[in-house]
Write an enzyme that holds these catalytic residues in place. Sequence first.
Site, PDB file in Angstrom:
ATOM      1  N   GLU A 122       9.187 -13.108  64.083  1.00 14.50           N
ATOM      2  CA  GLU A 122      10.360 -12.223  63.972  1.00 14.50           C
ATOM      3  C   GLU A 122      10.060 -11.273  62.834  1.00 14.50           C
ATOM      4  O   GLU A 122      10.124 -11.661  61.665  1.00 14.50           O
ATOM      5  CB  GLU A 122      11.611 -13.039  63.667  1.00 14.50           C
ATOM      6  CG  GLU A 122      11.958 -14.055  64.735  1.00 14.50           C
ATOM      7  CD  GLU A 122      13.047 -14.993  64.238  1.00 14.50           C
ATOM      8  OE1 GLU A 122      13.984 -14.525  63.576  1.00 14.50           O
ATOM      9  OE2 GLU A 122      12.945 -16.192  64.508  1.00 14.50           O
ATOM     10  N   CYS A 166      16.696  -7.027  58.975  1.00 14.46           N
ATOM     11  CA  CYS A 166      15.675  -6.558  59.915  1.00 14.46           C
ATOM     12  C   CYS A 166      16.291  -5.633  60.959  1.00 14.46           C
ATOM     13  O   CYS A 166      15.698  -4.641  61.350  1.00 14.46           O
ATOM     14  CB  CYS A 166      15.002  -7.743  60.579  1.00 14.46           C
ATOM     15  SG  CYS A 166      16.154  -8.889  61.327  1.00 14.46           S
ATOM     16  N   GLU A 198       9.784   1.336  57.677  1.00 14.08           N
ATOM     17  CA  GLU A 198      10.998   0.539  57.500  1.00 14.08           C
ATOM     18  C   GLU A 198      11.344   0.523  56.009  1.00 14.08           C
ATOM     19  O   GLU A 198      10.630  -0.093  55.224  1.00 14.08           O
ATOM     20  CB  GLU A 198      10.753  -0.900  57.969  1.00 14.08           C
ATOM     21  CG  GLU A 198      11.961  -1.782  57.782  1.00 14.08           C
ATOM     22  CD  GLU A 198      11.687  -3.272  58.012  1.00 14.08           C
ATOM     23  OE1 GLU A 198      10.607  -3.754  57.664  1.00 14.08           O
ATOM     24  OE2 GLU A 198      12.596  -3.945  58.542  1.00 14.08           O
ATOM     25  N   LYS A 211       8.877 -23.410  54.487  1.00 10.87           N
ATOM     26  CA  LYS A 211       8.610 -22.721  53.223  1.00 10.87           C
ATOM     27  C   LYS A 211       9.514 -21.504  53.066  1.00 10.87           C
ATOM     28  O   LYS A 211       9.430 -20.554  53.845  1.00 10.87           O
ATOM     29  CB  LYS A 211       7.156 -22.233  53.198  1.00 10.87           C
ATOM     30  CG  LYS A 211       6.789 -21.535  51.914  1.00 10.87           C
ATOM     31  CD  LYS A 211       5.497 -20.758  52.031  1.00 10.87           C
ATOM     32  CE  LYS A 211       5.724 -19.280  52.165  1.00 10.87           C
ATOM     33  NZ  LYS A 211       6.382 -18.667  51.023  1.00 10.87           N
TER      34      LYS A 211
HETATM   35  P1  NAD Z   1       6.918 -10.934  53.840  1.00 10.78           P
HETATM   36  O1  NAD Z   1       6.154 -10.778  55.096  1.00 10.78           O
HETATM   37  O2  NAD Z   1       6.394 -10.334  52.602  1.00 10.78           O
HETATM   38  O3  NAD Z   1       7.115 -12.489  53.505  1.00 10.78           O
HETATM   39  C1  NAD Z   1       7.716 -13.391  54.409  1.00 10.78           C
HETATM   40  C2  NAD Z   1       7.226 -14.789  54.113  1.00 10.78           C
HETATM   41  O4  NAD Z   1       5.826 -14.864  54.379  1.00 10.78           O
HETATM   42  C3  NAD Z   1       7.394 -15.247  52.680  1.00 10.78           C
HETATM   43  O5  NAD Z   1       7.819 -16.602  52.687  1.00 10.78           O
HETATM   44  C4  NAD Z   1       5.996 -15.114  52.109  1.00 10.78           C
HETATM   45  O6  NAD Z   1       5.744 -15.984  51.012  1.00 10.78           O
HETATM   46  C5  NAD Z   1       5.145 -15.493  53.306  1.00 10.78           C
HETATM   47  N1  NAD Z   1       3.757 -15.017  53.269  1.00 10.78           N
HETATM   48  C6  NAD Z   1       3.238 -13.990  52.567  1.00 10.78           C
HETATM   49  N2  NAD Z   1       1.915 -13.844  52.841  1.00 10.78           N
HETATM   50  C7  NAD Z   1       1.613 -14.799  53.753  1.00 10.78           C
HETATM   51  C8  NAD Z   1       0.419 -15.152  54.460  1.00 10.78           C
HETATM   52  N3  NAD Z   1      -0.723 -14.490  54.277  1.00 10.78           N
HETATM   53  N4  NAD Z   1       0.486 -16.160  55.344  1.00 10.78           N
HETATM   54  C9  NAD Z   1       1.638 -16.800  55.587  1.00 10.78           C
HETATM   55  N5  NAD Z   1       2.800 -16.531  54.942  1.00 10.78           N
HETATM   56  C10 NAD Z   1       2.780 -15.537  54.037  1.00 10.78           C
HETATM   57  O7  NAD Z   1       8.384 -10.431  54.184  1.00 10.78           O
HETATM   58  P2  NAD Z   1       9.602 -10.248  53.173  1.00 10.78           P
HETATM   59  O8  NAD Z   1       9.314  -9.053  52.325  1.00 10.78           O
HETATM   60  O9  NAD Z   1       9.913 -11.557  52.531  1.00 10.78           O
HETATM   61  O10 NAD Z   1      10.804  -9.931  54.181  1.00 10.78           O
HETATM   62  C11 NAD Z   1      11.149  -8.655  54.601  1.00 10.78           C
HETATM   63  C12 NAD Z   1      10.638  -8.388  56.001  1.00 10.78           C
HETATM   64  O11 NAD Z   1      11.115  -9.381  56.908  1.00 10.78           O
HETATM   65  C13 NAD Z   1      11.134  -7.058  56.570  1.00 10.78           C
HETATM   66  O12 NAD Z   1      10.091  -6.394  57.228  1.00 10.78           O
HETATM   67  C14 NAD Z   1      12.193  -7.489  57.593  1.00 10.78           C
HETATM   68  O13 NAD Z   1      12.433  -6.559  58.601  1.00 10.78           O
HETATM   69  C15 NAD Z   1      11.613  -8.766  58.088  1.00 10.78           C
HETATM   70  N6  NAD Z   1      12.653  -9.602  58.706  1.00 10.78           N
HETATM   71  C16 NAD Z   1      12.634  -9.783  60.072  1.00 10.78           C
HETATM   72  C17 NAD Z   1      13.631 -10.528  60.693  1.00 10.78           C
HETATM   73  C18 NAD Z   1      13.647 -10.737  62.172  1.00 10.78           C
HETATM   74  O14 NAD Z   1      14.340 -11.650  62.608  1.00 10.78           O
HETATM   75  N7  NAD Z   1      12.944  -9.960  62.970  1.00 10.78           N
HETATM   76  C19 NAD Z   1      14.639 -11.099  59.918  1.00 10.78           C
HETATM   77  C20 NAD Z   1      14.634 -10.896  58.542  1.00 10.78           C
HETATM   78  C21 NAD Z   1      13.618 -10.151  57.957  1.00 10.78           C
END
Ligand code: NAD
Length: 490
Positions: free
Chosen positions: A261, A295, A393, A188
């Site tokens: 991650e 990230c 962050e 997804k």
């Molecule tokens: P987010 O947590 O809002 O969303 C990530 C994904 O989770 C989306 O596909 C979203 O639809 C889904 N999601 C939302 N609620 C959910 C739930 N209750 N259950 C399951 N899935 C759900 O994150 P974002 O805003 O899309 O991305 C930014 C964040 O991602 C930042 O904190 C960044 O640091 C982190 N990030 C981490 C890495 C890493 O490798 N450590 C890499 C890239 C981004």
Amino acid sequence: MNHSELFAASPVDPVDAAPETRVFAHLIDGALETSTSTFDVINPSTGRAFARCPDASRAQFDAAVTAARRAFAGWSRTSFEERRERLNRFADAIEQRVEPLARVLTLEQGKPLAKARIEIRRAVGIIRHLVTIAIEPETLREDASGRVELRHKPLGVVGGIAPWNVPIVLAAPKITSALYTGNTMVLKPSPYTPLTTLMIGAIAREFFPAGVLNVLAGGNELGQWMTEHPGIDKITFTGSVATGKRVMASAATNMKRVTLELGGNDAAIVLGDVDVKAVARPLFDAAFANSGQICQAIKRLYVHTSIYDALVDELADIARRVPVGDGFDEQVELGPVQNRMQYERVLELIDDTVRQPGVRIVAGGRAIARDGYFIEPTIVADIAEGTRLVDEEPFGPVLPVLRFDDIEEVLGRANASPFGLGGSVWTRDVERGAELAARMETGVAWVNHHLGVPPEFPFGGVKESGIGRANGEMGLKRNMEPQLVVVPAR
Ligand code: NAD
């Protein structure tokens, strides 16, 4: 509803059909399907919708899980060689479509087109690299009494959930790690950037048996269904810490394995012996890449007091000069913030920063007056811990620069964070740098560098930045269950 003919003729068309005229579809059980419900995909450079994305129904999601479970029986029995060969052909097919994929990625994500092309090519490289890693049974003991082997078996159905910042560079290792190790998958993408991933799903259809890879777009509730569904055995999730905690809690229902991650608040520590002019640009790039939406970007810059003013000036100078704008403009180096919610959050953090006594905004500090979600690259000086900009962050084009005198003290400050993704030390003395970097409480620590871990190495965070590692042999084995096989001599 099955629109495969229409879809096959347009969305992955190497002739680069206009994204506005494409029909985007899920990949479910080997077929391309739209949904009765759709949602808008916004171009962050204009703030306006440019395409509609199908919104998977509960029935479509259940069908995808059923298909993945059914496909697992056959796929898990195929050899590594066969899976390697199929994944390599999949990588070739993506490589042949870099241009249409990159264009849709720039439209939905906002990043400059040149960077979008790099992202697609990097994804191809990740697939090709991961399938070169051999997973062999290990003999733990062999003697007159017999032998003890450690084998690795696929888990079953892996659910992949991705964010919006580098959608394809994160989807590619999730797909490859799951499929190469014999699992099937339901993937997804983020609802903010679903389209390029759906195109990748459409490309995959040709190379894998029905049900092996399913790609579905939908909102956050689709992610929640995935974490709760008893037919999914593991979740590989990349996203924020807050959502990661929800994923982990929900995964407990059937003891799903998780690889998380999550977010970071990476510190870079710059010692007083560096050449200020030489380090300014790499430090800037490691903080502002993808407009700060990485990230592992530098999010707290600690600079020794002896060079503090000089480095702040250099960084401010770069920030004022770097071209920001629509990713289709070839001059542009930084695009917009990806979505309105994130844009408002970053502006709110800047607003909070401006109100702190003694803090100086030395470059940027405002939204850019045009359509879309643009913010001036912002450098903040004379700021310290205890402010939201430093402690949280930001995930946007704004960098706090903090002052330090003493290396022991600054290591303590850098480590006093619930995050632990990456960190770096910058110095002419690389061996001393290595000793200091190794004391950072992070999953990766660099000397004179920050950002980017090649796929042969395990990648991930400590503390609230995640659980487990992606990539490398270690990451592949997170998609497998070890089994001890004990064999007597006769
Ligand atoms: P987010 O947590 O809002 O969303 C990530 C994904 O989770 C989306 O596909 C979203 O639809 C889904 N999601 C939302 N609620 C959910 C739930 N209750 N259950 C399951 N899935 C759900 O994150 P974002 O805003 O899309 O991305 C930014 C964040 O991602 C930042 O904190 C960044 O640091 C982190 N990030 C981490 C890495 C890493 O490798 N450590 C890499 C890239 C981004």
